[in-house]
Design an enzyme around this catalytic site. Structure first.
Site, PDB file in Angstrom:
ATOM      1  N   SER B 164       0.897  -1.087   0.038  1.00  0.00           N
ATOM      2  CA  SER B 164      -0.026   0.015  -0.042  1.00  0.00           C
ATOM      3  C   SER B 164       0.996   1.315  -0.049  1.00  0.00           C
ATOM      4  CB  SER B 164      -0.819   0.011   1.381  1.00  0.00           C
ATOM      5  OG  SER B 164      -1.876   0.728   0.970  1.00  0.00           O
ATOM      6  N   ASP B 330      -8.626  -6.697  -4.615  1.00  0.00           N
ATOM      7  CA  ASP B 330      -8.138  -5.283  -4.081  1.00  0.00           C
ATOM      8  C   ASP B 330      -8.734  -4.394  -5.139  1.00  0.00           C
ATOM      9  OD1 ASP B 330      -6.937  -2.987  -3.317  1.00  0.00           O
ATOM     10  OD2 ASP B 330      -4.915  -4.114  -3.003  1.00  0.00           O
ATOM     11  N   HIS B 363      -7.852  -5.238  -0.086  1.00  0.00           N
ATOM     12  CA  HIS B 363      -6.533  -4.670   0.023  1.00  0.00           C
ATOM     13  C   HIS B 363      -5.641  -5.144   1.159  1.00  0.00           C
ATOM     14  CE1 HIS B 363      -3.678  -1.578  -0.486  1.00  0.00           C
ATOM     15  NE2 HIS B 363      -3.838  -1.118   0.560  1.00  0.00           N
TER      16      HIS B 363
END
Lengths: 393, 393
Positions: B164, B330, B363
């Site tokens: 991320s 995601d 995610h």
């Protein structure tokens, strides 16, 4: 917040309640027994009509509005001054042709445009209901609409049409009053609200109730408005109405009226100022408590659960003709949700067609001038009218 | 809010600032010139290390944390008492094996776990910076990490790893300090933040700043905490970390400890109480202004823009070995974002492998014990170590 912002004070709420000067109002005396078991009386239903009811009262089309919609479906909105929210769909010569059909759209129960809602006067106290209004459900909204249709002396509806929460009402009409619905057009909707959708609604409610100006729901009595909380709720919701590709195409990483980033917290990006505008303009036309009530109604919607867990049972023996519509880029009410409705209708041996429309416009597509939606609606309505024996224009 | 909530008062902030007793702290005197052009000095960087640096200082792995992560990557978190956020990935015998590698993780610039951030003391005033801290970017975070690596006397890194926002830092390391990075593992990330992601961040920032307890950013000075706003921000963000199917599987429409709906606004559904818990527990460990700064850093990230609009130029001539990882479910950093990184690396003739992992965990998968992620990381790290001539365990 600009100076022109409409101050929805107690007086303003009272004025709306008393007059709803922009709409027709049905006052219904017999109490409505809500799904919660509680009774609501008296009931006010604010509505608009377009076109003319024919002699045998067979050309009525009920349009059901979405979460933040209202009865001003094809006429100028009295607060914003903007055209009706579905004026591309409804009007003379439009897919739902007001030269042929008598279109009715009422503000939902729990709403804030004249129908009984949390900002309405509670006859027991003489003050706005606030959170003392019983919770309402999609079934309750539809029951109130049925009372309105009775009140208007219309035996049955040629069609019931709506998108998103409006589509939930269409499904509920078909399930609860199937013999009064000739054709049903649920668009971009679901037979139950998903966990993700409940989650987004809960964020919105938390944003509203976190605002100290919400005052435990009693803001109208205390001369406040939870503007900031409601704006945040709207901003979060608004993202879910659009698709990621559409956001990318429309805004991308474009900067707002600036040569370069400011290295601060202003709205550097166009998407930021767009969202801020969506939040700020929403609070000018919508009541915060209504937002709580109507989102909750959607969360509670689960048509199968109301029929022993089997969605097909909701439509057992139905004679209604259905057209189910979804949009490829709608991630709030994805095609899979529509497919489940179609499966259930098939299992109930219903007359159903299903159209998935390719568009990048996301959930909002149902409100937009998407040619394939217009053509699908026109085709379904025209064919149903022929079967029903309604004269061509 | 329960009684045990940690009151992050001025004193508490001062204590954190003064001691960060849970972490090692590097004090760096030379000013850091930020991307904005402003200078920041002195700089504090709080960090943790795991394992032992080998004699030729060639086994260092830098782990970059995500938005709300911190340096406690594989050791108990001092506030929550929970295991390190990546203790499945990092530790003895783990894919990033602390029996072989010297793992460093530092709190990002702008963070709130000991590194200079908006809650830190502004030497010019003797009070917390609040919004007087200059805005920091991903590049600034990485520059601060490079200063830490220098400070530790480590010439170059065997690997830089992160998911991320951590993955953005990995890409920035490869672009800005490529000759100091042997292997790079960016997971579930993007070379630029999308319009939709900026939109969600903006909603979060609006939620924080709408809270009157934010006090124009000066809440620490005034003994307040914008708990409700920060909780709403976290709730909205948390939805984006999960996938719709996972929410459906985990929560669906299950009711919370109740036989039936309450027809009220309590957390009827499990997903609601889950989200409320996520919001409430987050405010116990995170600083609201840090949330503004770090989200802004992500929004500003656009590696191609920093290299004439051509992402491949960011990696021109790179000798770093890359493994790019994405997850099928995601939707915050979809596979397409990773594919763009891979295309650019290919165009730069880089050594790159790409793994898209099938999972329904959204995610958040990068933080979870997803076997294919563990196997991919282990394989990539082991192979790179062989090439680098690092002894096998």
């Amino acid at each position: 917040m600009n100076e022109a912002t409409i101050e929805l004070t107690v007086n303003e709420a009272a004025r709306r309640e008393a007059d709803a000067p922009h709409s027709l109002v049905a006052r219904i005396a017999p109490p409505l027994t809500l799904e919660s078991g509680r009774e609501l009386s008296p009931l006010r239903i604010a509505y608009q009509t377009y076109g003319v009811l024919n002699a045998d009262r067979s050309n009525a089309v009920l349009v059901c509005h979405a979460l933040t919609g209202d009865q001003h479906v094809a006429s100028v909105h009295p607060v914003t001054g903007k055209p009706g929210w579905w004026s591309t769909m409804i009007g003379p010569g439009r897919p739902i042709d007001t030269d042929r059909f008598f279109v009715i759209c009422s503000n939902v129960l729990g709403g804030c445009m004249g129908t009984t809602g949390p900002a309405s006067n509670n006859p027991a106290t003489g003050e706005p209901y606030a959170l003392d209004l019983p919770l309402v459900t999609i079934r309750d909204m539809v029951a109130a609409q049925a009372m309105l249709i009775d009140h208007l002396g219309i035996p049955d509806l040629f069609a019931v049409v709506g998108g998103s929460m409006g589509g939930m009402q269409v499904l509920e009409w078909a399930a609860s009053y199937g013999d009064r619905v000739f054709a049903a057009l649920p668009i971009a909707t679901a037979a139950k609200h998903s966990a993700q959708n409940i989650a987004f609604h809960e964020v919105g409610r938390q944003a509203v109730t976190a605002d100290p100006d919400w005052r435990g729901g009693r803001y109208l009595l205390e001369g406040a408005i939870p503007r900031k909380g409601l704006a945040v709720a709207r901003m979060a919701a608004h993202i879910t109405y659009l698709s990621e590709p559409a956001l990318q195409t429309k805004f991308g990483r474009n900067l707002q009226d600036r040569e370069a980033r400011t290295f601060g917290f202003d709205a550097d990006f166009q998407i930021e100022s767009y969202l801020r505008h969506q939040g700020a303009s929403f609070v000018e036309r919508f009541d915060a408590n209504s937002y709580l009530y109507v989102t909750r109604a959607m969360d509670y919607f689960d048509l199968a659960a109301d029929h022993g867990g089997v969605l097909a049972k909701a439509f057992q023996g139905t004679k209604t003709r259905f057209c189910v519509v979804s949009f490829t880029s709608d991630w709030l009410f994805p095609t899979e949700d529509s497919r489940q409705i179609v499966h259930a209708l098939n299992a109930a041996a219903a007359n159903v067609s299903f159209v998935e429309i390719a568009t990048d416009k996301g959930h909002d597509a149902f409100l937009l001038d998407v040619p394939e939606l217009m053509a699908t609606t026109r085709g379904f309505i025209d064919a149903a009218a022929r079967v029903r024996g309604l004269a061509t224009p």
